[in-house]
Design a protein around this motif. Structure first.
Motif, PDB file in Angstrom:
ATOM      1  N   VAL A 280      11.776   7.468  -4.661  1.00 58.19           N
ATOM      2  CA  VAL A 280      10.924   8.051  -3.622  1.00 58.19           C
ATOM      3  C   VAL A 280      10.036   6.988  -2.988  1.00 58.19           C
ATOM      4  CG1 VAL A 280       9.087   9.702  -3.145  1.00 58.19           C
ATOM      5  CG2 VAL A 280      10.950  10.345  -4.659  1.00 58.19           C
TER       6      VAL A 280
ATOM      7  N   ILE B 199      13.211   8.627 -10.429  1.00 59.54           N
ATOM      8  CA  ILE B 199      12.941   9.367  -9.184  1.00 59.54           C
ATOM      9  C   ILE B 199      11.728   8.764  -8.477  1.00 59.54           C
ATOM     10  CG2 ILE B 199      12.161  11.604  -8.262  1.00 59.54           C
ATOM     11  CD1 ILE B 199      13.969  12.948 -10.320  1.00 59.54           C
ATOM     12  N   GLU B 200      10.724   8.422  -9.266  1.00 62.12           N
ATOM     13  CA  GLU B 200       9.525   7.805  -8.685  1.00 62.12           C
ATOM     14  C   GLU B 200       9.901   6.537  -7.915  1.00 62.12           C
ATOM     15  OE1 GLU B 200       5.109   7.343 -10.224  1.00 62.12           O
ATOM     16  OE2 GLU B 200       6.500   6.319 -11.563  1.00 62.12           O
TER      17      GLU B 200
ATOM     18  N   ASN C 202       0.814  -1.210   0.000  1.00 58.74           N
ATOM     19  CA  ASN C 202       0.000   0.000   0.000  1.00 58.74           C
ATOM     20  C   ASN C 202       0.854   1.269   0.000  1.00 58.74           C
ATOM     21  OD1 ASN C 202      -2.670  -0.808  -0.183  1.00 58.74           O
ATOM     22  ND2 ASN C 202      -2.772  -1.322   1.991  1.00 58.74           N
ATOM     23  N   LEU C 203       1.902   1.273   0.778  1.00 55.47           N
ATOM     24  CA  LEU C 203       2.673   2.508   0.948  1.00 55.47           C
ATOM     25  C   LEU C 203       3.818   2.646  -0.050  1.00 55.47           C
ATOM     26  CD1 LEU C 203       2.756   2.792   4.826  1.00 55.47           C
ATOM     27  CD2 LEU C 203       1.355   4.061   3.209  1.00 55.47           C
ATOM     28  N   MET C 204       4.298   1.514  -0.613  1.00 54.88           N
ATOM     29  CA  MET C 204       5.484   1.598  -1.459  1.00 54.88           C
ATOM     30  C   MET C 204       5.240   1.173  -2.895  1.00 54.88           C
ATOM     31  SD  MET C 204       8.094  -0.078   1.289  1.00 54.88           S
ATOM     32  CE  MET C 204       9.671   0.245   0.514  1.00 54.88           C
ATOM     33  N   SER C 205       4.108   0.537  -3.159  1.00 53.35           N
ATOM     34  CA  SER C 205       3.957  -0.012  -4.503  1.00 53.35           C
ATOM     35  C   SER C 205       2.549   0.186  -5.034  1.00 53.35           C
ATOM     36  CB  SER C 205       4.342  -1.486  -4.466  1.00 53.35           C
ATOM     37  OG  SER C 205       4.180  -2.072  -5.713  1.00 53.35           O
TER      38      SER C 205
ATOM     39  N   GLU D 279      -1.845  -0.464  -4.576  1.00 55.82           N
ATOM     40  CA  GLU D 279      -2.893  -0.608  -3.587  1.00 55.82           C
ATOM     41  C   GLU D 279      -3.362  -2.062  -3.509  1.00 55.82           C
ATOM     42  OE1 GLU D 279      -5.765   2.484  -3.948  1.00 55.82           O
ATOM     43  OE2 GLU D 279      -7.144   1.492  -2.568  1.00 55.82           O
TER      44      GLU D 279
ATOM     45  N   TYR E  22       7.283   7.784   1.058  1.00 61.68           N
ATOM     46  CA  TYR E  22       6.713   9.127   0.926  1.00 61.68           C
ATOM     47  C   TYR E  22       6.611   9.834   2.270  1.00 61.68           C
ATOM     48  CZ  TYR E  22       5.622   8.893  -4.022  1.00 61.68           C
ATOM     49  OH  TYR E  22       5.733   8.851  -5.398  1.00 61.68           O
ATOM     50  N   ASP E  23       6.551   9.024   3.347  1.00 63.21           N
ATOM     51  CA  ASP E  23       6.448   9.643   4.675  1.00 63.21           C
ATOM     52  C   ASP E  23       7.695  10.443   5.009  1.00 63.21           C
ATOM     53  OD1 ASP E  23       7.728   7.155   4.603  1.00 63.21           O
ATOM     54  OD2 ASP E  23       7.561   6.929   6.775  1.00 63.21           O
ATOM     55  N   LYS E  24       8.824  10.126   4.355  1.00 63.86           N
ATOM     56  CA  LYS E  24      10.063  10.852   4.660  1.00 63.86           C
ATOM     57  C   LYS E  24      10.146  12.202   3.952  1.00 63.86           C
ATOM     58  CE  LYS E  24      12.980   6.938   5.911  1.00 63.86           C
ATOM     59  NZ  LYS E  24      12.640   5.788   5.043  1.00 63.86           N
ATOM     60  N   ILE E  25       9.313  12.406   2.945  1.00 64.48           N
ATOM     61  CA  ILE E  25       9.351  13.693   2.231  1.00 64.48           C
ATOM     62  C   ILE E  25       8.868  14.786   3.191  1.00 64.48           C
ATOM     63  CG2 ILE E  25       8.335  15.006   0.299  1.00 64.48           C
ATOM     64  CD1 ILE E  25      10.226  12.874  -0.686  1.00 64.48           C
ATOM     65  N   PRO E  26       9.631  15.872   3.332  1.00 61.87           N
ATOM     66  CA  PRO E  26       9.214  16.936   4.250  1.00 61.87           C
ATOM     67  C   PRO E  26       8.033  17.727   3.673  1.00 61.87           C
ATOM     68  CG  PRO E  26      11.203  17.584   3.101  1.00 61.87           C
ATOM     69  CD  PRO E  26      10.895  16.193   2.649  1.00 61.87           C
TER      70      PRO E  26
ATOM     71  N   THR F 132      -1.858  -0.254 -11.388  1.00 64.80           N
ATOM     72  CA  THR F 132      -1.947   0.931 -12.238  1.00 64.80           C
ATOM     73  C   THR F 132      -1.274   0.611 -13.571  1.00 64.80           C
ATOM     74  OG1 THR F 132       0.082   1.755 -11.221  1.00 64.80           O
ATOM     75  CG2 THR F 132      -1.983   2.551 -10.311  1.00 64.80           C
TER      76      THR F 132
END
Lengths: 341, 788
Positions: B464, B460-461, B26-29, B31, B469-473, B164
């Motif tokens: 990230v 880049i995708e 869910n969070l890295m690849s 759904e 994505y939780d690490k992105i400020p 997707t």
């Protein structure tokens, strides 16, 4: 004589106290202070007194007169007040009865939601851009990195008018038009609200016509972190200060990286409930960094310019905010529904 | 894509934690749309039917003594195929089968039963066995008391991914394994494939006559025995959402799932030649596909032919004539790649979407085409006694030059707004199994064929998502811009607020309407725009007016006993020469209508006219007029309607709905207006701002009542007065109109005139003079007499 005066004051006070009406007071006043009052008799007596006693008794008489006059004024005031009070009492109404009815119209809940979103973005320095609903395939698809044979076109089954013209399936063509119009390459922050169409049968969660708001920022500096900050701010403004957001990888042809954005459930605060299907999170919109192919198609140098785009369905936001469970309610215009917003 | 956790586990040293995997996906690849047990049933054991006798009171029932390991259970069974010595699946008392079927201790016609002997269908598995007739009978090596689901390989979890369009690599177990290995930072162990080949010449030769097939491997296998697949293979297919059929078909499906490369098996003996030619179909050519349908082809379709006629629709479906059946022994196995667009078009046109076609549509990893074929061959040897005849025949026109993408650390950080380090980026490349070089401050990444990528944005995708994505400020764009509503947008909001304040509610109705409604209330009577592919006749044309929709809303609400309906909508209407933003309003019933303290007001023509006039005032529009015109619409009452002009241009209409229409819909006294806003919104906004001076001196008011011909309009009266009045005449207001039954051709109008001057208090005489002039003029020009 002094005794007589005292006796008069006591008598006067008695009759004043027993006055029931204003006229009674006038009678008392005439009796004690009028031309034929007892004081006049005393004044006559005063003349007969020796000269050295006159000033003293004169003073005493005056004092007595003043005393009575004061009592009469007080009584008069009291009676006036009670007369007004009686009048007020008689005029009193039942304030619990309802007020008069001024028919007030209601903005549609979708309009309210769009305006709310517009106001948030306007506060952040965004302009509002609009474009036609009947669009060319070029602007609706091709310039958005969706060439003719792209499989993702099937995600958006469309209403065509000719082979090259269709009802726009998203408000993204307005982004393309805005990029093309920005010949000076000024930093651009825009939102594009509007009506869009997809070839879906209408049911509880689908509508062949619906509304979107998309945002686009293009300059030389805007980052994924800026997107995340913007998304967080919007989630808080729309769903409450305590909201958090979560980004998940996704795919849209016009952005890369692309993300789905979840907001922490505002019903259960993330504990898990029926609204968030026990996950604590609710998907609210899609976003991403503008795909280089989109920039390039609009004549931008992707090595120099970058930015983000995001898009949300107004119906979804409104339904979440107000707990509306059937999208068709938004287009039925039952006034019992419309007038609640 | 449905993924069997058991199958996925085979690529890793340790078993995966399914729930952790869901979170990671869910969070890295991608759904996860569901994650659940393949079969959620407890209380099943393998039982051994020790003895069996007929039920004394029921012919079709048998009373069985079943050894379930630690005890012997008496179970009554009605299945015709139950027999002594069988290994069977027993649902013990307390088990709950699908459909909330609880197994209880029961007495059936006087005999007790402690459980149930089950078929697989009763467990929720359809067609595991091609000829299941009753209870499911296990092989004799099954041991009593153990879990039958485990024995059959059905004790599995299924993880379903919502893929997707950019992640077609996850349409195979190997692709999923790469992604899992990357997310969890694990090693992958792929099975080594070895094919035992007969030292003979593969008899088939393969050619292509189209550029739409870049590679084709064909392998002939002999001695094939078509039969059921083993349990493990069936179970893995079932968990992956594919129905087992027979070993040959199952193997092609299994290998497709493993590699993402669809395979097709022909009965080689049914092919009329030993030449396979891939070409474009000829329009009108026909083929009967496996489903028994005869398909007529077009020249965009790709076909596999025997040199003459099509034997398969490339990537979409095989032909019936060369189908594998139970007696097939020699097969031709195809592993090939076809043009994704062509496959999609053919599959769409013929409505033949399948697991194969969807993989071809999304692109195949050409590096696995031969591997997949070889793996299938080895499985056919193992599970179907096949002999592989020589090496595969093929053509291969793949340009296998590896694509590279350049990307610098600076670029990564300037796009993400995160401070990635060389160490972090390189560790992610390692986990992604991307090979790269570092040269001139840039990474040069070699794109693996299993993960097609076009630009550094794709890389880049990947970086990230694996980093999280939780690490992105969080920050906000820093370039200053001025936002705001433009003139048009502000005016539209102003109009909405105005109508809402006046008691009208806003509607949202559909732009697409039926042909009948599309042209109603259409002043221009121009051609309507039609949708080529409408959903229904009700949504086929783009409307010219909003009013037909508002009429619909009116009827809907009246039918629900809502008497006072006051509506407006601002929406686009659609014409051949462009879109026009229109404002429409419809009112019917009363306004301010409550039973308490009545101050309601019946709605009439003047109400809706006033509504519009006040709006014009609100918007600062002074140059407007209303004209009775023969050109107003047939939908309106000809005597109670008017055209609206702004700056001398017609921009809309208002009036009462024609009585005929009112009768037709069973409603009355409906008043409508519709205004094209383009004129109004595009008005010159650079008007010099200012105000009108007000006099310091008091004004003088005079009322005037006149009788005049009924057909003379109020407008004419007012214009005569204004014409003769001097500059002290401030305003002329009509405050009453009166008809007398005895003077049927006359009407009386009462007017209030206001006079004032900027430099003095007006004298009575001056005003009298003005009034006299005015009454004279009214008499002379309109034959109007003062009312006595």
């Amino acid at each position: 004589m002094k005794n007589k005066l005292n006796e008069m004051i006591i008598q006067a006070e008695k009759s004043i106290m027993s006055c029931k009406t204003y006229n009674d007071v006038l009678d008392v006043k005439a009796k004690y202070l009028g031309k034929k009052s007892d004081f006049n008799d005393l004044m006559q007596e005063l003349k007969n007194l020796p000269n050295e006693e006159k000033p003293l008794f004169g003073k005493l008489i005056n004092e007595a007169k003043q005393e009575i006059s004061k009592l009469i004024d007080e009584k008069r005031e009291e009676l006036e007040k009670s007369k007004i009070n009686d009048l007020l009492k008689a005029q009193a109404i039942d304030i619990s009865l309802p007020g008069r009815d001024f028919t007030l119209g209601h903005k549609h809940v979708l309009t309210k939601t769009v305006e709310e979103i517009e106001d948030i973005f306007v506060g952040l320095g965004y302009e509002i851009k609009e474009g036609p609903e009947i669009e060319s395939d070029l602007y609706n698809f091709e310039m958005l990195n969706l060439p003719k044979d792209h499989p993702a076109r099937e995600m958006q089954d469309s209403f065509y008018i000719t082979e090259e013209i269709l009802m726009r399936t998203h408000t993204s063509p307005v982004q393309v038009r805005s990029l093309l119009a920005n010949a000076e390459r000024k930093p651009m922050k825009i939102i594009c609200p509007g009506v869009v169409y997809r070839k879906d049968d209408d049911d509880q969660t689908h509508s062949h016509q619906f509304m979107q708001v998309e945002a686009l920022v293009v300059d030389e500096l805007t980052t994924l972190a800026d997107l995340k900050g913007t998304l967080l701010l919007i989630a808080k403004k729309l769903f409450g200060e305590n909201r958090e957001i979560r980004l998940r990888p996704s795919y849209f042809p016009f952005t890369e990286p692309s993300v789905e954005v979840d907001v922490s459930c505002f019903k259960c605060n993330g504990k898990g409930c029926s609204m968030c299907k026990s996950t604590g999170w609710i998907e609210i919109l899609g976003a991403g960094m503008v795909n280089n192919n989109v920039l390039q198609a609009a004549g931008y140098d992707p090595m120099k310019y970058q930015g983000f785009a995001l898009g949300m369905g107004i119906e979804r936001i409104a339904m979440l905010k107000y707990g509306i469970e059937d999208i068709r309610l938004l287009y039925t215009n039952d006034l019992r529904f419309n007038s609640q917003f | 894509m449905k993924i069997s956790l058991n199958w996925l586990n085979t690529y890793f040293k340790n078993k995966l934690d399914g729930f952790d995997l869901v979170k990671k996906f869910n969070l890295m690849s991608q759904e996860v749309s569901s994650f659940e047990k393949l079969l959620d049933i407890n209380g099943l054991v393998i039982g051994h039917v020790k003895s069996m006798e007929k039920h004394e009171n029921a012919d079709k029932l048998n009373v069985c003594q079943v050894d379930v390991g630690n005890e012997i259970l008496q179970i009554i069974c009605g299945a015709p195929n139950v027999d002594v010595n069988q290994k069977v699946i027993v649902a013990k008392v307390g088990a709950v089968l699908p459909g909330d079927f609880k197994i209880k201790k029961a007495k059936i016609r006087g005999v007790e039963s402690f459980g149930m002997i089950c078929s697989l269908q009763e467990l929720g598995i359809q067609e595991f066995d091609s000829d299941e007739k009753g209870i499911y009978v296990l092989e004799s090596d099954a041991s009593c008391g153990e879990n039958p689901l485990q024995y059959l390989g059905l004790d599995d979890f299924v993880l379903e991914l919502d893929l997707t369009a950019n992640r077609s690599d996850l349409l195979s177990y190997r692709g999923v394994a790469y992604d899992v290995a990357c997310m969890l930072d694990l090693d992958i162990e792929f099975r080594k494939v070895k094919v035992d080949r007969e030292p003979k010449e593969n008899p088939v030769s393969i050619y292509t006559q189209t550029k739409d097939s870049s590679v084709y491997y064909g392998q002939v296998l002999e001695g094939v025995k078509v039969k059921d697949s083993p349990y493990w293979l069936k179970s893995r297919l079932i968990a992956s959402g594919i129905r087992p059929i027979n070993n040959v078909v199952d193997i092609t499906n299994y290998v497709m799932l493993e590699y993402g490369q669809p395979l097709h098996a022909f009965d080689y003996e049914k092919i009329k030649s030993d030449r396979i030619i891939v070409r474009e179909a000829i329009t009108g050519e026909k083929i009967t596909t496996l489903d028994g349908e005869e398909r007529t082809l077009l020249d965009g379709d790709i076909v596999i032919t025997d040199g003459e006629k099509p034997i398969a629709l490339a990537g979409v479906m095989g032909g019936l004539d060369t189908e594998i059946d139970n007696s097939s022994t020699t097969i031709l196995l195809e592993s090939a790649i076809f043009n994704p667009v062509k496959v999609r078009k053919t599959a769409n046109r013929l409505n033949l979407k399948s697991e194969s076609s969807s993989r071809f549509e999304k692109g195949i990893d050409y590096q696995e085409t031969l591997n997949a074929l070889n793996y299938a061959c080895s499985l056919l040897v193992e599970l179907a006694d096949a002999k592989v005849i020589g090496n595969p025949s093929f053509y291969n026109n793949i340009n296998s030059k590896k694509k590279t993408i350049k990307l610098s650390l600076d670029k990564i950080n300037s796009i993400t707004g995160y401070a990635f380090t060389v160490e972090v980026v390189e560790d992610i490349f390692r986990r992604l199994r991307f090979s790269y070089k570092y040269r001139n401050d840039q990474y040069i990444i070699t794109v693996p064929s299993r993960r097609p990528m076009d630009s550094y944005q794709d890389i880049i995708e990947e970086i990230v998502r694996i980093n999280g994505y939780d690490k992105i400020p969080v920050s906000l764009p820093i370039t200053p811009t001025q936002g705001g509503l433009n003139h048009k947008q502000s005016v539209i909001r102003q109009i909405r607020n105005y109508f809402v304040g006046k008691g009208l509610s806003e509607t949202k109705t559909y732009s697409l309407v039926s042909l009948e409604l599309a042209t109603l209330f259409d002043q221009e009577e121009s051609e309507t725009i039609r949708i080529l592919n409408p959903l229904t006749k009700e949504r086929e044309y783009l409307r010219h007016s909003i009013l037909p929709s508002l009429m619909g809303v009116l009827s809907y609400n009246k039918a629900r006993k809502i008497d006072d309906v006051l509506l407006f909508e601002i929406a686009n209407t659609y014409f051949k020469n462009g879109e026009k933003l229109k404002l429409a309003a419809l009112i019917s019933g009363k306004i301010n209508n409550s039973t308490w303290q009545k101050m309601n007001c019946e709605i009439d023509f003047y109400y809706i006219k006033g509504l519009l006039e006040t709006l014009f005032k609100e918007l600062g529009i002074t140059e407007y007029s209303f004209e009775l015109s023969k050109e107003t619409l047939p939908q309106l009452h000809p005597g109670i309607s008017a055209l609206v002009k702004v700056n001398d241009q017609v921009c809309g209409f208002l009036g009462k709905i024609h009585p005929e229409t009112e009768i037709k819909i069973g409603l009355k006294d409906i008043f409508v207006m519709e205004i094209d806003l383009s004129n109004i919104l595009n008005r010159n906004q650079t008007n010099v701002l200012g105000y009108k001076e007000i006099s310091k001196y008091p004004s003088v008011n005079r009322d005037l009542a006149i009788w005049l011909d009924k057909n003379i309009s109020a407008k004419e009266v007012v214009s005569v007065i204004k014409e003769v009045g001097n500059k002290t005449l401030n305003s002329v207001e009509i405050f009453d109109v009166y008809y007398d039954e005895e003077k049927s051709n006359l009407k009386s109008i009462a007017l209030s005139l206001e006079f004032s001057s900027f430099d003095r208090t007006l004298e009575t005489k001056e005003v009298d003079n003005q009034i006299n002039k005015i009454t004279d003029a009214l008499n002379n020009k309109l034959n109007a007499k003062l009312r006595g």
